[in-house]
Design a protein around this motif. Structure first.
Motif, PDB file in Angstrom:
ATOM      1  N   TYR A  78      77.459 -55.670   7.737  1.00 15.25           N
ATOM      2  CA  TYR A  78      76.940 -54.411   7.199  1.00 15.25           C
ATOM      3  C   TYR A  78      75.746 -54.676   6.289  1.00 15.25           C
ATOM      4  CZ  TYR A  78      76.724 -50.084   4.497  1.00 15.25           C
ATOM      5  OH  TYR A  78      76.289 -48.937   3.884  1.00 15.25           O
ATOM      6  N   GLU A 123      80.900 -46.251   5.152  1.00 20.35           N
ATOM      7  CA  GLU A 123      80.552 -47.167   6.229  1.00 20.35           C
ATOM      8  C   GLU A 123      81.353 -48.470   6.160  1.00 20.35           C
ATOM      9  OE1 GLU A 123      78.425 -46.687   8.811  1.00 20.35           O
ATOM     10  OE2 GLU A 123      78.263 -44.618   8.146  1.00 20.35           O
ATOM     11  N   LEU A 135      77.496 -54.350  13.390  1.00 17.06           N
ATOM     12  CA  LEU A 135      78.654 -54.098  12.543  1.00 17.06           C
ATOM     13  C   LEU A 135      79.915 -54.492  13.296  1.00 17.06           C
ATOM     14  CD1 LEU A 135      79.481 -52.944   9.805  1.00 17.06           C
ATOM     15  CD2 LEU A 135      79.736 -50.723  10.899  1.00 17.06           C
TER      16      LEU A 135
END
Length: 200
Positions: free
Chosen positions: A12, A32, A173
């Motif tokens: 990330y 996120e 990710l």
């Protein structure tokens, strides 16, 4: 990086920074990285005083130490007389603007031990690259005594500097990590994860 939490947070962070040395603190979106928030932390750095203070800490991280960690000294997590200087870890991150992965062993008052992986990554904050650090501290296996018998000292057993590759594309990710003590193969549907046994 051995732990899925470390790999996901690093992916990330790497995706946010792009071609820069580090992303901005304001770019971090908790939603996120919600799957790793319980093990995550943000440090506030006071470089002239060689000090780092825990500004934010996840719930599982606090449970490991049996206390709310916000406002506490990062070096204090190692106990009263650490064999290694924790500031050196932070210094490597802010001076070299790169990440570090540290293998740790946590010890309780009863002498129980737990293997942990610490990831520290630089963040820019108000234009400065020496003001904030984001990271995670994740157990290899969640202990049965979590929240009952806190870690009172840390011992550093390994250290690796993450050297960024030149012109490397940002890593995608990663999938959310499974709970450390769950059986393999939990049912996965996009970002919703169901773990057997009702563990949270």
């Amino acid at each position: 990086m051995k732990h899925p939490t470390s790999r996901m947070l690093h992916a990330y962070w790497n995706g946010l920074r792009g071609a820069r040395a580090a992303p901005e603190r304001g770019e971090i979106e908790p939603g996120e990285i919600r799957h790793v928030l319980a093990d995550s932390l943000i440090l506030e750095i006071d470089a002239p005083r060689h000090a780092a203070t825990v500004r934010l800490a996840g719930t599982r991280l606090c449970a490991l130490f049996g206390a709310e960690l916000r406002g506490l000294s990062f070096a204090g997590l190692w106990g009263e007389a650490p064999a290694a200087d924790p500031w050196r870890l932070v210094e490597a991150v802010i001076q070299e603007t790169t990440g570090v992965v540290v293998g740790l062993v946590g010890v309780t008052e009863a002498g129980e031990t737990i293997d942990l992986e610490l990831l520290l990554l630089p963040l820019r904050h108000r234009g400065k690259t020496q003001a904030r650090v984001i990271g995670s501290l994740s157990p290899a296996v969640i202990p049965t005594w979590l929240g009952l018998r806190p870690i009172v000292a840390l011992r550093t057993v390994s250290l690796r500097i993450l050297i960024p590759e030149a012109n490397a594309a940002p890593a995608p990710l990663a999938a959310p990590p499974p709970a450390a003590n769950d059986e393999p193969g939990p049912e996965r549907r996009k970002r919703f994860v169901v773990h057997r046994g009702g563990r949270v």
